[in-house]
Design an enzyme around this catalytic site. Structure first.
Site, PDB file in Angstrom:
ATOM      1  N   TYR A  83      -6.051  -5.520   3.261  1.00 12.60           N
ATOM      2  CA  TYR A  83      -5.969  -4.494   4.297  1.00 12.60           C
ATOM      3  C   TYR A  83      -7.133  -3.515   4.102  1.00 12.60           C
ATOM      4  CZ  TYR A  83      -4.798  -0.384   6.880  1.00 12.60           C
ATOM      5  OH  TYR A  83      -4.900   0.693   7.735  1.00 12.60           O
ATOM      6  N   CYS A 130      -2.012   9.841  14.253  1.00  9.08           N
ATOM      7  CA  CYS A 130      -1.480  11.061  14.877  1.00  9.08           C
ATOM      8  C   CYS A 130      -2.398  11.596  15.975  1.00  9.08           C
ATOM      9  CB  CYS A 130      -1.245  12.136  13.825  1.00  9.08           C
ATOM     10  SG  CYS A 130       0.071  11.725  12.688  1.00  9.08           S
TER      11      CYS A 130
HETATM   12  C1  SPV Z   1      -6.257   5.816   8.184  1.00 11.20           C
HETATM   13  O1  SPV Z   1      -5.192   5.305   7.823  1.00 11.20           O
HETATM   14  O2  SPV Z   1      -6.457   7.034   8.163  1.00 11.20           O
HETATM   15  C2  SPV Z   1      -7.332   4.961   8.675  1.00 11.20           C
HETATM   16  C3  SPV Z   1      -7.258   3.550   8.383  1.00 11.20           C
HETATM   17  O3  SPV Z   1      -8.277   5.445   9.208  1.00 11.20           O
HETATM   18  S1  SPV Z   1      -7.415   3.234   6.725  1.00 11.20           S
HETATM   19  O4  SPV Z   1      -7.619   4.472   6.013  1.00 11.20           O
HETATM   20  O5  SPV Z   1      -8.553   2.369   6.568  1.00 11.20           O
HETATM   21  O6  SPV Z   1      -6.205   2.579   6.302  1.00 11.20           O
END
Ligand code: SPV
Ligand code: MN
Length: 612
Positions: free
Chosen positions: A210, A262
């Site tokens: 991920y 958000c």
């Molecule tokens: C976040 O969750 O703030 C994102 C995606 O921008 S990641 O941080 O890559 O999971």
């Protein structure tokens, strides 16, 4: 490493680069090592490799691919993301850390031999525009072509930039291995670790795919950048940057910090505006003004509810040929489908759970949706027709206002302007938000999330805030600061605003920046006047905005605010905070108490503040 690749590495004239690559090879024992330069040929090699090794599959539309992360690897793993610290620290916020030697030993054991039978990719990037004083250099080593491909869409090429280092060790280094794969996904999830070494500016990540866990350049580089920024007196923030288009072709640049899922991307994508970046900004003071750059050049965005009505610009980019990686959506007949796309969804296909059919349940008997709530798309910003013309300006864009927002169903108003810069820092530092699918764990729990940055702050909290407070010193004019809340609900649990209303808040703030609207002063900050909003709602959304709606949305919920302040007092009770911050908190509580006593009401209509 063969001669061709070694030559590419040597051309950088940097012993530190050679050293970390050699160490990584020794540890991970890859079968093959490939160094990727900025050439189209090398970049295409990565693209193809992701298809060959099965981490991505082609879709029907030209340039589109699908990638799946493991079923339990669908969000940032906060529990296993830790700082490697050589001594105990008190940062005043919960820091997830592990004793450095112990942590290194553990993660080395997982990385040891992790690339046997696999190919190691060595890539160079620039964080921020190239040829810019903002830019930082980043070296990524990974055995995941999906990771390397994603970074190609999300960041600027940096092989040539590395040459400009002139042999210096001033670069971030990320070592990632997806670990053992089955059907193209990481399987040893119990051994998923992401360990951050702030002293060495490097991060190790293993057994995950991920992007929030695997891509060094995203939230991992962000943590390193926050520390660097605090040491050097600039800001690295979880912020969008956008051009807000006011009357007569006027463009005012705003930045905005929102917790994951958000409304950060959707604010940056509001119709009629232009986007510079949607996730991470670097801000510096230059010639008496704050200027900002997007440290990225692409978007890793949430696809849930992206549809032709609510997100027309992104939706358009997702349905035409172009380089797009979809992740964790439903695939049927080589086409992607997702929740909230407002199109008929097939009743079966392949998704993040494997073969999927409508009604499929997980091991707890819960229905599995067609796409994960945190399913995403990855694309270059220049695929979007609303990209700002200065998106790659090496000098950044001048910042006129800063937004902070959270997911708050019962306390804060849709938009509030801070009384001063320090009050604005206070408002940003006291953002609370209900948890979402972007991180693993329970959703909908109210959590304190200062500057939408709690997950990433890598210095003592008091120092982080002090850096913000000082940031307005020596400015010709400090940007205005606003807090927004798109998620306010009534007693029955219905949202008080439509998704599109944020455009009105944004344009009101743009007008304020240019002294075009008066505001109503309340104890928690300045709020819009009803007449101005009424006019903006008609002008921008062709909507009749009633006084009743205004009263519902902008009434001061004193009891709720005071409860919030109580929670904040508790949080900061044992934290070493700058005096100016403590003073803001105290003054805020006093103003709220006085107001409550004066009006003898728990909920005060905004109209009452007019005839103060
Ligand atoms: C976040 O969750 O703030 C994102 C995606 O921008 S990641 O941080 O890559 O999971
Ligand atoms: Mn983010």
């Amino acid at each position: 490493m063969d001669k061709v690749n070694l030559k590419k590495l040597e051309a950088l004239n940097n012993q530190h680069v050679i050293k970390v690559v050699e160490e990584a090879i020794k540890l991970c024992k890859p079968t093959k090592v490939t160094v990727i330069t900025d050439s189209e040929e090398d970049i295409n090699y990565v693209r193809e490799l992701a298809l060959i090794n099965g981490e991505e599959k082609k879709l029907k539309m030209e340039g589109h691919t699908i990638h799946f992360d493991g079923y339990y690897d669908q969000g940032r793993d906060k529990a296993h993301t830790k700082y490697l610290l050589s001594k105990d620290v008190d940062w005043g916020i919960n820091v997830n850390s592990i004793e450095k030697d112990k942590g290194l030993k553990e993660i080395y054991s997982y990385l040891d031999g992790s690339m046997t039978g696999k190919e190691m990719l060595v890539r160079f990037f620039s964080l921020g525009p190239t040829n810019s004083i903002f830019s930082l250099k980043a070296l990524q080593i990974t055995d995941s072509a999906y990771v390397a491909h994603s970074e190609d869409l999300l960041y600027r090429q940096g092989y040539e930039e590395f040459k400009k280092l002139n042999g210096s060790p001033d670069f971030f280094f990320f070592l990632h291995s997806a670990g053992r794969l089955e059907n193209g996904v990481s399987v040893d999830i119990d051994k998923r670790r992401i360990y951050i070494d702030l002293e060495e500016n490097r991060v190790y990540s293993v057994n995950n795919q991920y992007a929030g866990n695997s891509l060094g350049l995203k939230k991992l580089a962000f943590r390193l950048a926050i520390k660097k920024a605090n040491e050097e007196g600039w800001l690295a923030e979880h912020m969008f940057i956008m051009g807000v288009h006011g009357p007569k072709d006027r463009i005012s640049y705003f930045t905005g910090a929102y917790p994951s899922a958000c409304g950060k991307t959707s604010t940056a994508m509001i119709s009629g505006q232009t986007v510079v970046g949607d996730d991470i900004a670097y801000l510096k003071k230059i010639d008496g003004e704050i200027r900002a750059v997007n440290m990225e050049s692409g978007i890793f965005g949430i696809i849930h509810s992206v549809n032709s009505e609510d997100d027309p610009v992104i939706y358009q980019a997702l349905i035409i040929p172009g380089e797009v990686i979809f992740s964790n959506v439903l695939i049927n007949n080589e086409s992607p489908y997702w929740e909230g796309m407002k199109k008929d969804i097939p009743d079966k296909g392949i998704n993040f759970s494997g073969e999927w059919f409508e009604g499929k349940k997980d091991s707890q008997g819960k229905e599995i949706p067609c796409s994960h709530n945190n399913a995403r798309y990855t694309l270059r910003l220049n695929e979007l027709n609303n990209i700002d013309s200065r998106a790659n300006d090496p000098d950044g864009v001048p910042v006129k206002a800063i937004f902070y927002g959270g997911r708050d169903s019962d306390t804060t108003m849709p938009i509030v302007e801070s009384l001063t810069w320090a009050h604005g820092v206070f408002l940003g530092a006291t953002v609370e938000s209900e948890t979402t699918a972007a991180t693993l764990g329970v959703r909908g729990v109210r959590k304190y999330n200062p500057m939408a940055n709690l997950d990433f702050i890598s210095v003592p909290f008091g120092i982080y805030i002090e850096n913000h407070l000082k940031f307005a010193d020596e400015l010709k004019a400090a940007p205005k600061i606003y807090t927004t809340n798109y998620f306010l609900k009534d007693r029955a649990g219905n949202y008080l605003n439509s998704k599109l209303d944020k455009k009105v808040w944004l344009l009101w703030a743009e007008g304020r920046v240019h002294n075009e609207f008066e505001a109503v002063e309340t104890p928690i900050g300045r709020i819009p006047k009803y007449e101005d909003l009424k006019e903006l709602f008609v002008r921008e959304l062709k909507k009749d905005y009633s006084e009743e709606e205004y009263i519902q949305q902008f009434s001061l919920r004193t009891v709720k605010y005071l409860e919030k302040m109580e929670r904040m007092s508790k949080i900061f009770e044992n934290t070493k905070m700058p005096a100016a911050f403590t003073q803001e908190l105290k003054a805020q509580i006093e103003r709220l108490r006085e107001t409550r006593t004066k009006f003898k009401e728990d909920i005060i209509s905004p109209f009452k503040f007019l005839d103060k």
